[in-house]
Design a protein around this motif. Structure first.
Motif, PDB file in Angstrom:
ATOM      1  N   THR A  18      -6.242 -30.035  23.786  1.00 40.53           N
ATOM      2  CA  THR A  18      -5.303 -30.778  24.645  1.00 40.53           C
ATOM      3  C   THR A  18      -4.409 -29.819  25.425  1.00 40.53           C
ATOM      4  OG1 THR A  18      -5.287 -32.694  23.182  1.00 40.53           O
ATOM      5  CG2 THR A  18      -3.415 -32.447  24.683  1.00 40.53           C
ATOM      6  N   VAL A  19      -3.910 -28.782  24.758  1.00 38.49           N
ATOM      7  CA  VAL A  19      -3.074 -27.788  25.434  1.00 38.49           C
ATOM      8  C   VAL A  19      -3.880 -27.104  26.541  1.00 38.49           C
ATOM      9  CG1 VAL A  19      -1.744 -25.658  25.175  1.00 38.49           C
ATOM     10  CG2 VAL A  19      -1.685 -27.393  23.372  1.00 38.49           C
ATOM     11  N   SER A  20      -5.134 -26.782  26.241  1.00 36.87           N
ATOM     12  CA  SER A  20      -6.012 -26.139  27.229  1.00 36.87           C
ATOM     13  C   SER A  20      -6.212 -27.039  28.450  1.00 36.87           C
ATOM     14  CB  SER A  20      -7.360 -25.813  26.598  1.00 36.87           C
ATOM     15  OG  SER A  20      -8.224 -25.217  27.544  1.00 36.87           O
ATOM     16  N   LYS A  21      -6.367 -28.342  28.212  1.00 44.04           N
ATOM     17  CA  LYS A  21      -6.538 -29.274  29.326  1.00 44.04           C
ATOM     18  C   LYS A  21      -5.277 -29.346  30.190  1.00 44.04           C
ATOM     19  CE  LYS A  21      -9.952 -32.247  27.023  1.00 44.04           C
ATOM     20  NZ  LYS A  21     -10.201 -33.578  26.419  1.00 44.04           N
ATOM     21  N   VAL A  22      -4.119 -29.289  29.539  1.00 41.74           N
ATOM     22  CA  VAL A  22      -2.860 -29.299  30.296  1.00 41.74           C
ATOM     23  C   VAL A  22      -2.761 -28.040  31.146  1.00 41.74           C
ATOM     24  CG1 VAL A  22      -0.347 -29.182  30.110  1.00 41.74           C
ATOM     25  CG2 VAL A  22      -1.633 -30.741  28.628  1.00 41.74           C
ATOM     26  N   THR A  26      -7.097 -30.456  33.586  1.00 43.81           N
ATOM     27  CA  THR A  26      -8.377 -31.158  33.507  1.00 43.81           C
ATOM     28  C   THR A  26      -8.311 -32.223  32.423  1.00 43.81           C
ATOM     29  OG1 THR A  26      -9.231 -29.525  31.928  1.00 43.81           O
ATOM     30  CG2 THR A  26      -9.667 -29.114  34.262  1.00 43.81           C
ATOM     31  N   GLY A  27      -9.302 -33.113  32.433  1.00 45.91           N
ATOM     32  CA  GLY A  27      -9.394 -34.138  31.399  1.00 45.91           C
ATOM     33  C   GLY A  27      -8.366 -35.251  31.567  1.00 45.91           C
ATOM     34  N   LYS A  28      -8.507 -36.277  30.762  1.00 46.66           N
ATOM     35  CA  LYS A  28      -7.600 -37.418  30.812  1.00 46.66           C
ATOM     36  C   LYS A  28      -6.544 -37.291  29.721  1.00 46.66           C
ATOM     37  CE  LYS A  28     -10.929 -40.692  32.801  1.00 46.66           C
ATOM     38  NZ  LYS A  28     -11.603 -42.019  32.633  1.00 46.66           N
ATOM     39  N   ILE A  29      -5.320 -37.044  30.142  1.00 43.14           N
ATOM     40  CA  ILE A  29      -4.197 -36.890  29.219  1.00 43.14           C
ATOM     41  C   ILE A  29      -3.044 -37.724  29.745  1.00 43.14           C
ATOM     42  CG2 ILE A  29      -2.632 -35.237  28.109  1.00 43.14           C
ATOM     43  CD1 ILE A  29      -4.633 -33.052  28.801  1.00 43.14           C
ATOM     44  N   SER A  30      -2.362 -38.413  28.859  1.00 44.14           N
ATOM     45  CA  SER A  30      -1.237 -39.243  29.296  1.00 44.14           C
ATOM     46  C   SER A  30      -0.136 -38.358  29.874  1.00 44.14           C
ATOM     47  CB  SER A  30      -0.680 -40.050  28.118  1.00 44.14           C
ATOM     48  OG  SER A  30      -0.010 -39.201  27.194  1.00 44.14           O
ATOM     49  N   GLU A  31       0.628 -38.936  30.812  1.00 45.89           N
ATOM     50  CA  GLU A  31       1.715 -38.187  31.434  1.00 45.89           C
ATOM     51  C   GLU A  31       2.761 -37.767  30.407  1.00 45.89           C
ATOM     52  OE1 GLU A  31       2.191 -36.953  34.506  1.00 45.89           O
ATOM     53  OE2 GLU A  31       0.103 -37.548  34.833  1.00 45.89           O
ATOM     54  N   ALA A  32       2.983 -38.619  29.406  1.00 51.07           N
ATOM     55  CA  ALA A  32       3.974 -38.314  28.370  1.00 51.07           C
ATOM     56  C   ALA A  32       3.546 -37.078  27.560  1.00 51.07           C
ATOM     57  CB  ALA A  32       4.155 -39.508  27.445  1.00 51.07           C
ATOM     58  N   THR A  33       2.259 -37.047  27.183  1.00 53.50           N
ATOM     59  CA  THR A  33       1.747 -35.903  26.428  1.00 53.50           C
ATOM     60  C   THR A  33       1.785 -34.634  27.270  1.00 53.50           C
ATOM     61  OG1 THR A  33       0.281 -37.318  25.124  1.00 53.50           O
ATOM     62  CG2 THR A  33      -0.266 -34.973  25.219  1.00 53.50           C
TER      63      THR A  33
END
Length: 334
Positions: A18-22, A26-33
């Motif tokens: 998840t950190v890598s995606k941020v 890339t990828g689908k991550i919520s704005e809050a996360t």
């Protein structure tokens, strides 16, 4: 000890993926996360390894900006707008000040290549055309701002400098001035402003050959010295067009040294509409460049090129605008 991606993931309560995606957007991550991870990265002063990413063929999310003089308020404002837009798009900015030196231009380009930046923005004053051609041959994402390179197919955002010079001279001519001097510099943008100035004087039937002075630096001190040369001449000009607000401030200083009042004894017009223009006393008439719009537009063009979202090159030419303030008045005779 520097924090790692594992440390960030642990504190944020998410996976390393998840950190890598941020980081890579890339990828689908919520704005809050996404917001929480970015805040923790900032709090921990976490710096991802851009070099490692580049070796893997990934983006480093870094843009190299080469400008001639960061002390010049025009370039400072331009750099700020590019940095703001880059930040909003997820890119970091590395700024290099070249001092109008082709040697420094080459040095910084090579340095930034070693840092594996994703692309370059080259600002007005960049004269090493061969280096630009080499970057184009290497397929390096590239954009030019505040100048034009009409012979090359490269993304460009500039202002119509010819029109700006024409507007400045025309404004003074319409106020009745005929003895109009110009302080300029031998760089592309100023050469175009000089061409516009000459065109306006030519149309008005006013000779201009002996009213031109070329400075080595776009600085207050150079403006002061060159204005002093004009003001000490037998045919003192009634108006001076300085091709930057910095040079125009120098004209203000020279006028005071010669005991002249602006605008009663000497009308002065600058170029750029930096904060200096409105803060000067009297307030400075100037030709406004849409500085922030130029910065936003060139950043958008470069990022699209980096992402492969565009194939054709664009040349955007924005319009300058006359801002009439207190430093120019109708010629009243001597």
């Amino acid at each position: 000890m520097k924090p790692t991606i594992t440390d960030v993931a642990k504190k944020a309560g998410v996976s390393i993926a998840t950190v890598s995606k941020v980081m890579n957007n890339t990828g689908k991550i919520s704005e809050a996360t996404k917001k929480r991870v970015l805040e923790i990265m900032k709090e921990m002063e976490f710096q991802p390894s851009f070099v490692a990413s580049a070796l893997k063929g990934k983006s480093t999310y870094t843009i190299g900006l080469l400008i001639p003089d960061l002390a010049n308020p025009f370039f400072a404002e331009l750099a700020r707008s590019i940095e703001d837009r880059g930040h909003n798009l997820g890119y970091n900015l590395v700024i290099c000040s070249t001092d109008y030196s082709m040697e420094k231009e080459s040095k910084y380009i090579n340095l930034l290549k070693q840092k594996s930046v994703d692309g370059f923005i080259l600002a007005s004053g960049f004269e090493n055309i061969q280096l630009v051609k080499e970057l184009m041959e290497e397929k390096t994402p590239l954009a030019i701002v505040a100048r034009e390179m009409p012979a090359l197919e490269v993304d460009t955002v500039s202002v119509d400098n010819f029109l700006g010079g024409y507007l400045a001279a025309s404004h003074l001519i319409n106020l009745g001035h005929k003895e109009i001097a110009i302080i300029t510099r031998d760089v592309w943008s100023n050469r175009e402003r000089l061409r516009g100035y000459r065109q306006a004087l030519l149309e008005a039937g006013i000779p201009f050959e002996e009213k031109i002075d070329v400075v080595e630096e776009t600085s207050v001190e150079c403006g002061r010295k060159m204005a002093g040369k004009f003001l000490s001449s037998a045919r003192r000009p009634t108006a001076i067009f300085a091709c930057s607000d910095s040079l125009a401030i120098g004209v203000f200083h020279a006028a005071r040294e010669f005991g002249l009042k602006i605008p009663n004894d000497l009308s002065v017009i600058g170029f750029d509409d930096t904060p200096w223009a409105g803060a000067s006393f009297p307030s400075m008439t100037t030709i406004a460049q849409p500085i922030r719009e130029m910065g936003l537009a060139v950043t958008d063009l470069l990022v699209k090129a980096i992402k492969g979202e565009k194939e054709t090159k664009q040349r955007l030419i924005l319009l300058p605008k006359l801002i009439a303030r207190e430093s120019t008045v109708p010629y009243s005779g001597r």
